[in-house]
Design a protein around this motif. Structure first.
Motif, PDB file in Angstrom:
ATOM      1  N   GLY B  54       0.640  -1.188  -0.083  1.00 21.91           N
ATOM      2  CA  GLY B  54       0.096  -0.158   0.110  1.00 21.91           C
ATOM      3  C   GLY B  54       0.840   1.281   0.025  1.00 21.91           C
ATOM      4  N   THR B  57       0.140   3.221  -4.303  1.00 26.45           N
ATOM      5  CA  THR B  57      -1.134   2.892  -4.602  1.00 26.45           C
ATOM      6  C   THR B  57      -1.742   2.728  -5.994  1.00 26.45           C
ATOM      7  N   LEU B 144      -3.332  -8.106  -4.948  1.00 24.92           N
ATOM      8  CA  LEU B 144      -4.241  -7.125  -4.520  1.00 24.92           C
ATOM      9  C   LEU B 144      -5.647  -7.382  -4.572  1.00 24.92           C
ATOM     10  N   GLY B 145      -5.807  -8.028  -5.612  1.00 27.51           N
ATOM     11  CA  GLY B 145      -7.329  -8.378  -6.070  1.00 27.51           C
ATOM     12  C   GLY B 145      -7.821  -9.386  -5.082  1.00 27.51           C
ATOM     13  N   LEU B 147      -6.793 -10.158  -2.333  1.00 29.08           N
ATOM     14  CA  LEU B 147      -6.738  -9.784  -0.663  1.00 29.08           C
ATOM     15  C   LEU B 147      -8.120  -8.831  -0.515  1.00 29.08           C
ATOM     16  N   ASP B 148      -8.600  -8.026  -1.764  1.00 21.77           N
ATOM     17  CA  ASP B 148      -9.634  -7.298  -1.615  1.00 21.77           C
ATOM     18  C   ASP B 148     -11.038  -8.402  -1.709  1.00 21.77           C
ATOM     19  N   ARG B 149     -10.871  -9.111  -2.487  1.00 21.95           N
ATOM     20  CA  ARG B 149     -12.134 -10.030  -2.642  1.00 21.95           C
ATOM     21  C   ARG B 149     -12.186 -11.174  -1.529  1.00 21.95           C
ATOM     22  N   ARG B 151     -10.626 -11.139   1.630  1.00 21.68           N
ATOM     23  CA  ARG B 151     -10.378 -10.864   2.919  1.00 21.68           C
ATOM     24  C   ARG B 151      -9.758 -11.870   3.853  1.00 21.68           C
ATOM     25  N   HIS B 174      -1.563  -5.151   6.002  1.00 19.94           N
ATOM     26  CA  HIS B 174      -2.984  -5.380   5.504  1.00 19.94           C
ATOM     27  C   HIS B 174      -3.490  -6.051   6.917  1.00 19.94           C
TER      28      HIS B 174
END
Lengths: 451, 451
Positions: B54, B57, B144-145, B147-149, B151, B174
Motif C-alpha cells: 500500500g 497505490t 491485491l485483487g 486480498l480485496d475479494r 479478505r 494489511h
C-alpha cells in the motif's frame, strides 16, 4: 623510570591522545597530566548549535566523558581551569596558570591539542553584550541564558559557513527574525556557487534573510548592548548577534616555542602526528593536515579529524603505530530539513590546485520516485578534464540526501574516475534509492560529459 | 544496409539495451524489435511488495516508461503478449508466439533479457487458488485483487529472503496474521546467523511468527483454494500464501540454442555482455556475473544490475564501449522500521571462496547519541585473517542505518584493509553521525581484533 606525558587541551584531540596512551601504558610506566583551561572536557563542540536550537536540552548530554572518568578510571591527572601559557621545549617544561598560581610542569612527551581560535571581527563595538561566539560549551550555555533573559526578537548571524547556517537554524527555531550576513556573494563558500545558491534558497525558504556581499564594519550599541550591525551596505537592527566566522588553528603557543608552523597557520605534523620537535606531538584543530586530492596542506577544524588525530598520537606515544594519512575534505550539515554535503575539491579549489576541472549537476530522488518520502537530491560531480578522475562532489537535498557523500568520499580516496564509478555496486531497493542511485546517475552524466 | 536488433524481454535489462542502442544508432541504421510476453514493460519489479503493502497505490506508478514512449519517441517496434519460444542461432532468427500466430523474426544482433524464473515448490497443492508468486506486475495486481475479494485473515509467507521479508511486511500492513516459513534455521541466509537473528527478532517484534527449519511439504486445499501449509513440523492454517523462494536465471531459451551456460545456471557473458555466440548478447537476471571479492561467477537477480548490464549491452551494440565489471554483492531491504543491508561475502561465503575470515560486530547509533532520532545500528565486518582485508559487511538497524552500506561497498571494491578504513574521511555532524561514524567504529574494532 616512569615517563611523563603532558597534554595541553582537554577536548577531543587531547583526551583521545591521553586515553589511547593510557590504554597501552599503565600509570607505573606513564604519568599523564592534562591541562584544560575551561571547565569542561571531552564534549562535542559540533553539538553546540543543536544545544542552542533546542534539539539537545541538557548541556551535559554533549559531554562524552566526565573528568571523574579520566581521573578515576584512567588515572589521568586532569587539571581544569589550568591554562598553559608557554612551552619550554629546551627545558621540557610547560608553564601553567590556574586561578591560584603559576607553575612549571615537566614533560618527556607533550601533546599540543590547543584547538582552534575563533575569528572575531576587529571592528568597533565587537565586545558589546549580545554578541556571541559559539565555540565552547560555555559559549553555548551563555547564549542560551542570554536568549532566555533578554527575549531578543531580531538575530543577525555573521558568517555563512557551517556554523553560521547551523546557528541561523537555531535562531529561526527560537522564533527570531534572522538575517545572515556574509562578505562573499554566496554562503557556504566551500561549495560551488551553483550549489551554494540552493543553500541560500533554502535559508530564504525557512524564513531567513540573506545579506550577501556585505562587509561587516561594526556594531551599534546602546548601554553596552548591541542594537545593530553595520555593514558596507547599511544597518541591520539586531537584538542578538552570533559570530560564525570560523576558526584559525590555535598554534600560537607552539609557534612561540619554536615548533614549525605550516603555511596554513596550523602546526606542521607528520602522519604519526609528530611536530618538528622530538617528543612533541600535536593533534586537532591546531594542526594542519594533508589534503589527499590537492596534495597540499590544509587546516580543517572538525571533531572527527581531531578524534582520529588524537587517537593516532596516543597510540604512537603508547608504543604502537598509527597514522593519520590526511583528508579528502568531507563535510556535512543541515539547515532545517535541508541537507548539505561536500567532499574533495570545489571547482575553485581544483583550479587553485592546478587541475582543469569540469562540473556536472544532476537531480534525482532519495528513494524510488514512486516511493513515499522520496525527496529531491542534487548532486554535483567535479572531475578532471581528459581523465575523468573524480576531484570532488557536492550534495544539496532533503532527508536522506547528505550522508550519501560518504560513498563519494571513499571513491575519491581511491582516485576513481567517473567512468569507473558508473559500475559501483551501490545498494538498491525502492525505499532507499531509485534503481539508478543518485550517485550512479551523477557519475554517468559526468562520464557522458567527458566523452 | 539497416541492421536488425531483436530484444527478448521488455523489462529493465531489455529495454535499457534497446534504448541505449537507439541513442547511438538511428532507425535508418538499426531496426529494433523487442518482444515482451506480458502486457507491461519497463516497470520496477522490486516495487511490487510496496504496491501490495500500500506504499504505492497505483500499479502504473511502478512503470518507468510506457510502450508508447518506446514506440513513438524511440522508434522501437515493441510487441507485447509476444513470447519468444526459440532462438535459432544458426539461421539468426527467433520464433515468436503471440495470441494470433507463431512466426520467425530475423536478427543480426540479439539481446537475451529473459529475466529470472520464480522458484515454485513442486509439492501437492501448489497450484491452488490463494497461492501467489510476486514476480511480475500482473502477479502483484492479482494478489491485491485476491486480498480485496477474499479478505484473508492468515497469511503464510514461504521463504525468508528479501522478497519473503518484504511480503511479510506487506501482509502485516494489511492486518493479517503472518507466519514466515523457511527451511533454514535463519531467515536472510545472505547474512551471518548472528545478524540474521536480529532480523528474525525484528519480524517477531512487528507481530510476525517465524517457523524456521521447517521444510515445505505441501498445501491443504478445499474447493481448489488453499487452507493450510504442510511443513515437516506440522500444519499452518492459511487463507493466503505468498511464495518468496527467489528466482533462478531464465536461461532455458539460451541453453536450448546452444549458448554457453555457466555453473550458476546463468548465461555466461563477458564484461561487455557478449554471450558465447557472436552477435548475441545477454543482460539482467538471466545472466551470471563476476563476483569481485570471491572472483567466482554468481547469479544475482537485482534491478540495478539488470539496468547497468542492459545499458552496457546497448552501448556496445550501438558502437560504443561499456562494461559491467562485476558485483560485490550489495543488497538492502527493510522490514517495517528495521533496515538490513549487506555487501561482499558472508562468513560462510568467504570460507567457501577459500578465505580465512574473522568477524566483528559493533553497535552504535545513526546520529550522535544525544541527537533526537538517533537510532541503533549494528555493523558486522568480515575481514581476512592476517591481512585484515575487508571481505564483507552487514548492517541491521533502524532509520538511517542501511544506506551506509554503500561506503563499505566502495571500500570493498578497492580491497581496502580494515586498518586503512579507520582513516576514511566520512562525513560528520551530529544530525548525521556520531563523531566516530559507525563504519569507522566497525573498522577500528576489526583492526584491533586483528592486531
Amino acid at each position: 623510570m616512569t615517563e611523563r606525558l603532558v597534554v595541553i587541551g582537554g577536548d577531543a584531540a587531547g583526551m583521545s591522545a591521553a586515553s589511547q596512551a593510557r590504554r597501552r601504558r599503565g600509570p607505573e610506566d606513564l604519568n599523564i597530566v592534562a591541562f584544560e583551561r575551561g571547565r569542561h572536557v571531552s564534549y562535542s563542540a559540533c553539538g553546540i548549535p543543536y544545544l542552542v536550537a533546542g534539539d539537545v536540552t541538557d548541556p551535559d548530554d554533549l559531554v562524552a566523558r566526565h573528568p571523574a572518568e579520566f581521573r578515576e578510571r584512567q588515572r589521568i591527572d586532569l587539571r581544569l581551569a589550568s591554562e598553559v601559557t608557554a612551552i619550554d621545549a629546551d627545558r621540557r617544561e610547560v608553564v601553567v596558570r590556574d586561578p591560584e598560581r603559576e607553575y612549571r610542569e615537566p614533560f618527556d612527551q607533550l601533546v599540543i591539542a590547543t584547538g582552534g581560535v575563533p575569528r572575531r571581527p576587529e571592528v568597533p563595538g565587537a565586545l558589546a553584550l549580545g554578541i556571541h561566539g559559539v565555540q565552547t560549551l560555555e559559549d553555548g550555555i551563555r547564549l542560551l541564558g542570554y536568549l532566555d533573559r533578554h527575549r531578543p526578537r531580531r538575530a543577525v548571524v555573521v558568517g555563512g559557513g557551517y556554523i553560521g547556517l547551523e546557528m541561523a537554524e537555531a535562531m529561526l527555531r527560537h522564533g527570531l527574525d534572522v538575517t545572515l550576513v556574509d562578505a562573499a556573494e554566496q554562503p557556504m563558500r566551500t561549495l560551488d556557487p551553483d550549489m551554494s545558491a540552493l543553500v541560500a534558497d533554502a535559508l530564504r525558504q525557512e524564513g531567513g534573510t540573506l545579506r550577501l556581499g556585505e562587509t561587516l564594519e561594526g556594531f551599534a550599541t546602546s548601554g553596552g548592548r548591541v542594537t545593530a550591525v553595520h555593514t558596507s551596505a547599511g544597518e541591520i537592527p539586531a537584538d542578538v548577534v552570533i559570530l560564525g566566522l570560523g576558526t584559525r588553528p590555535g598554534s600560537d603557543l607552539a609557534r612561540a616555542a619554536g615548533i614549525a608552523i605550516g603555511e596554513t597557520g596550523g602546526i606542521r605534523v607528520d602522519r604519526r602526528m609528530r611536530t618538528s620537535v622530538p617528543g612533541i606531538w600535536a593533534a586537532g584543530d591546531c594542526v594542519e593536515t594533508f589534503h589527499l586530492v590537492s596534495q597540499r596542506p590544509v587546516a580543517i577544524a572538525l571533531g572527527t579529524h581531531a578524534n582520529k588525530q588524537g587517537r593516532a598520537a596516543g597510540i604512537n606515544i603508547g608504543g604502537g603505530y598509527a597514522t593519520f594519512p590526511g583528508v579528502v575534505g568531507t563535510a556535512v550539515s543541515k539547515l532545517c530539513a535541508h541537507e548539505v554535503a561536500r567532499t574533495g575539491l570545489s571547482t575553485a579549489e581544483a583550479v587553485a590546485a592546478g587541475f582543469a576541472p569540469y562540473g556536472v549537476v544532476t537531480e534525482s530522488t532519495t528513494r524510488a520516485g514512486y516511493f513515499p518520502g522520496a525527496r529531491k537530491i542534487r548532486t554535483k560531480i567535479i572531475a578532471e578534464r581528459t581523465t575523468g578522475r573524480l576531484l570532488g562532489a557536492q550534495i544539496v537535498g532533503e532527508e536522506g540526501a547528505a550522508k550519501r557523500i560518504d560513498a563519494l568520499a571513499v571513491a575519491l580516496w581511491h582516485g576513481m574516475t567517473v567512468e569507473e564509478m558508473t559500475s559501483l555496486d551501490l545498494s538498491y531497493a525502492p525505499p532507499f534509492a531509485p534503481v539508478w542511485d543518485p550517485i550512479l546517475i551523477a557519475a554517468r552524466k559526468a562520464a557522458e560529459a567527458l566523452a
